[in-house]
Design a protein around this motif. Structure first.
Motif, mmCIF file in Angstrom:
data_model
loop_
_atom_site.group_PDB
_atom_site.id
_atom_site.type_symbol
_atom_site.label_atom_id
_atom_site.label_comp_id
_atom_site.label_asym_id
_atom_site.label_seq_id
_atom_site.Cartn_x
_atom_site.Cartn_y
_atom_site.Cartn_z
ATOM 1 N N TYR A 37 -43.899 -66.499 -66.101
ATOM 2 C CA TYR A 37 -44.249 -66.855 -67.483
ATOM 3 C C TYR A 37 -44.704 -65.364 -67.985
ATOM 4 O O TYR A 37 -45.096 -64.622 -67.519
ATOM 5 C CB TYR A 37 -45.559 -67.727 -67.204
ATOM 6 C CG TYR A 37 -44.893 -69.272 -67.223
ATOM 7 C CD1 TYR A 37 -44.291 -69.781 -65.846
ATOM 8 C CD2 TYR A 37 -44.959 -70.237 -68.164
ATOM 9 C CE1 TYR A 37 -43.975 -70.746 -65.591
ATOM 10 C CE2 TYR A 37 -44.700 -71.440 -68.012
ATOM 11 C CZ TYR A 37 -44.049 -71.736 -66.827
ATOM 12 O OH TYR A 37 -43.415 -73.151 -66.564
ATOM 13 N N ARG A 38 -45.072 -65.442 -69.360
ATOM 14 C CA ARG A 38 -45.744 -64.451 -69.890
ATOM 15 C C ARG A 38 -46.576 -64.852 -71.102
ATOM 16 O O ARG A 38 -46.341 -65.796 -71.570
ATOM 17 C CB ARG A 38 -44.317 -63.490 -70.416
ATOM 18 C CG ARG A 38 -43.655 -64.159 -71.914
ATOM 19 C CD ARG A 38 -42.770 -63.240 -72.226
ATOM 20 N NE ARG A 38 -41.741 -63.853 -73.325
ATOM 21 C CZ ARG A 38 -40.613 -63.357 -73.583
ATOM 22 N NH1 ARG A 38 -40.089 -62.149 -73.022
ATOM 23 N NH2 ARG A 38 -39.763 -64.036 -74.738
ATOM 24 N N LYS A 43 -50.496 -65.152 -78.345
ATOM 25 C CA LYS A 43 -49.582 -66.187 -78.193
ATOM 26 C C LYS A 43 -50.148 -67.011 -76.831
ATOM 27 O O LYS A 43 -51.011 -66.419 -76.152
ATOM 28 C CB LYS A 43 -48.352 -65.987 -77.947
ATOM 29 C CG LYS A 43 -47.506 -65.061 -79.152
ATOM 30 C CD LYS A 43 -46.185 -64.684 -78.785
ATOM 31 C CE LYS A 43 -45.433 -63.982 -79.793
ATOM 32 N NZ LYS A 43 -43.930 -63.520 -79.696
ATOM 33 N N GLN A 44 -49.455 -68.301 -76.862
ATOM 34 C CA GLN A 44 -50.038 -68.839 -75.404
ATOM 35 C C GLN A 44 -48.958 -68.540 -74.453
ATOM 36 O O GLN A 44 -47.880 -68.092 -74.653
ATOM 37 C CB GLN A 44 -49.631 -70.469 -75.808
ATOM 38 C CG GLN A 44 -50.906 -71.084 -76.778
ATOM 39 C CD GLN A 44 -50.553 -72.431 -76.976
ATOM 40 O OE1 GLN A 44 -49.559 -73.194 -76.783
ATOM 41 N NE2 GLN A 44 -51.697 -73.387 -77.099
ATOM 42 N N ARG A 45 -49.340 -68.833 -73.284
ATOM 43 C CA ARG A 45 -48.413 -68.401 -72.268
ATOM 44 C C ARG A 45 -46.984 -69.298 -72.214
ATOM 45 O O ARG A 45 -47.060 -70.362 -72.454
ATOM 46 C CB ARG A 45 -49.166 -68.545 -70.708
ATOM 47 C CG ARG A 45 -48.378 -68.174 -69.600
ATOM 48 C CD ARG A 45 -49.029 -68.431 -68.321
ATOM 49 N NE ARG A 45 -50.579 -67.698 -68.328
ATOM 50 C CZ ARG A 45 -51.304 -67.442 -67.204
ATOM 51 N NH1 ARG A 45 -50.765 -67.983 -65.998
ATOM 52 N NH2 ARG A 45 -52.437 -66.976 -67.370
ATOM 53 N N GLU A 46 -46.034 -68.763 -71.840
ATOM 54 C CA GLU A 46 -44.799 -69.523 -72.044
ATOM 55 C C GLU A 46 -43.853 -69.130 -70.960
ATOM 56 O O GLU A 46 -43.954 -68.143 -70.320
ATOM 57 C CB GLU A 46 -43.917 -68.989 -73.214
ATOM 58 C CG GLU A 46 -43.566 -67.428 -73.532
ATOM 59 C CD GLU A 46 -42.773 -67.022 -74.803
ATOM 60 O OE1 GLU A 46 -42.642 -68.110 -75.625
ATOM 61 O OE2 GLU A 46 -42.547 -66.079 -74.843
ATOM 62 N N VAL A 90 -43.107 -57.985 -75.503
ATOM 63 C CA VAL A 90 -44.163 -57.502 -74.990
ATOM 64 C C VAL A 90 -45.164 -58.643 -74.506
ATOM 65 O O VAL A 90 -45.321 -59.594 -75.080
ATOM 66 C CB VAL A 90 -44.758 -56.925 -76.272
ATOM 67 C CG1 VAL A 90 -46.311 -56.370 -75.750
ATOM 68 C CG2 VAL A 90 -44.058 -55.360 -76.327
ATOM 69 N N GLY A 91 -45.775 -58.373 -73.450
ATOM 70 C CA GLY A 91 -46.872 -59.216 -73.065
ATOM 71 C C GLY A 91 -47.205 -58.973 -71.723
ATOM 72 O O GLY A 91 -46.732 -57.952 -70.966
ATOM 73 N N VAL A 92 -48.122 -59.940 -71.064
ATOM 74 C CA VAL A 92 -48.584 -59.904 -69.735
ATOM 75 C C VAL A 92 -47.415 -60.948 -68.766
ATOM 76 O O VAL A 92 -47.466 -62.158 -69.225
ATOM 77 C CB VAL A 92 -49.869 -60.273 -69.492
ATOM 78 C CG1 VAL A 92 -50.222 -60.293 -68.026
ATOM 79 C CG2 VAL A 92 -50.761 -59.298 -70.283
#
Length: 116
Positions: A37-38, A43-46, A90-92
């Motif tokens: 997931y990211r 944003k919310q985790r998706e 981009v994201g975690v």
């Protein structure tokens, strides 16, 4: 105690590639679901991608054709080669696993940054 450790995140130019990897330790039973997931900025985790023990995959529409999930059931690892990366990627990125149909155990996350 189950632990998930992600690696492979970093900074890449738009259009470039990265491969995320996740190593799992402490498992008593083989998980059904393993995946990624990211969470992007604000944003919310998706969902990004998951794979069941039998090989059934599930992808976010935004990554289909660019990301390919794979797992090694014997080694309890899951990988995510990511191609044609975009600024929206981009994201975690979090590795996860679950014993039924959804992820319930999570890693700490690894940062992916795409420079446009």
């Amino acid at each position: 105690q189950v632990q998930l450790v992600e690696s492979g995140g970093g900074l890449v130019q738009a259009g470039g590639s990265l491969t995320l990897s996740c190593a799992v330790s402490g498992l008593m039973f083989s998980p059904n679901i393993m995946g990624w997931y990211r969470q992007g900025p604000g944003k919310q985790r998706e969902l990004v991608a998951t794979m069941s023990r039998s090989g059934t995959t599930r992808y976010a529409d935004s990554v289909k054709g660019r990301f390919t999930i794979s797992r090694d059931n014997a080694k309890n690892t899951v990988s995510l080669p990511m191609n044609s990366l975009k600024p929206d990627d981009v994201g975690v990125y979090y590795c996860c696993l679950g014993y039924l149909k959804t992820c319930t155990i999570w890693g700490q996350g690894t940062q992916v940054t795409v420079d446009s």
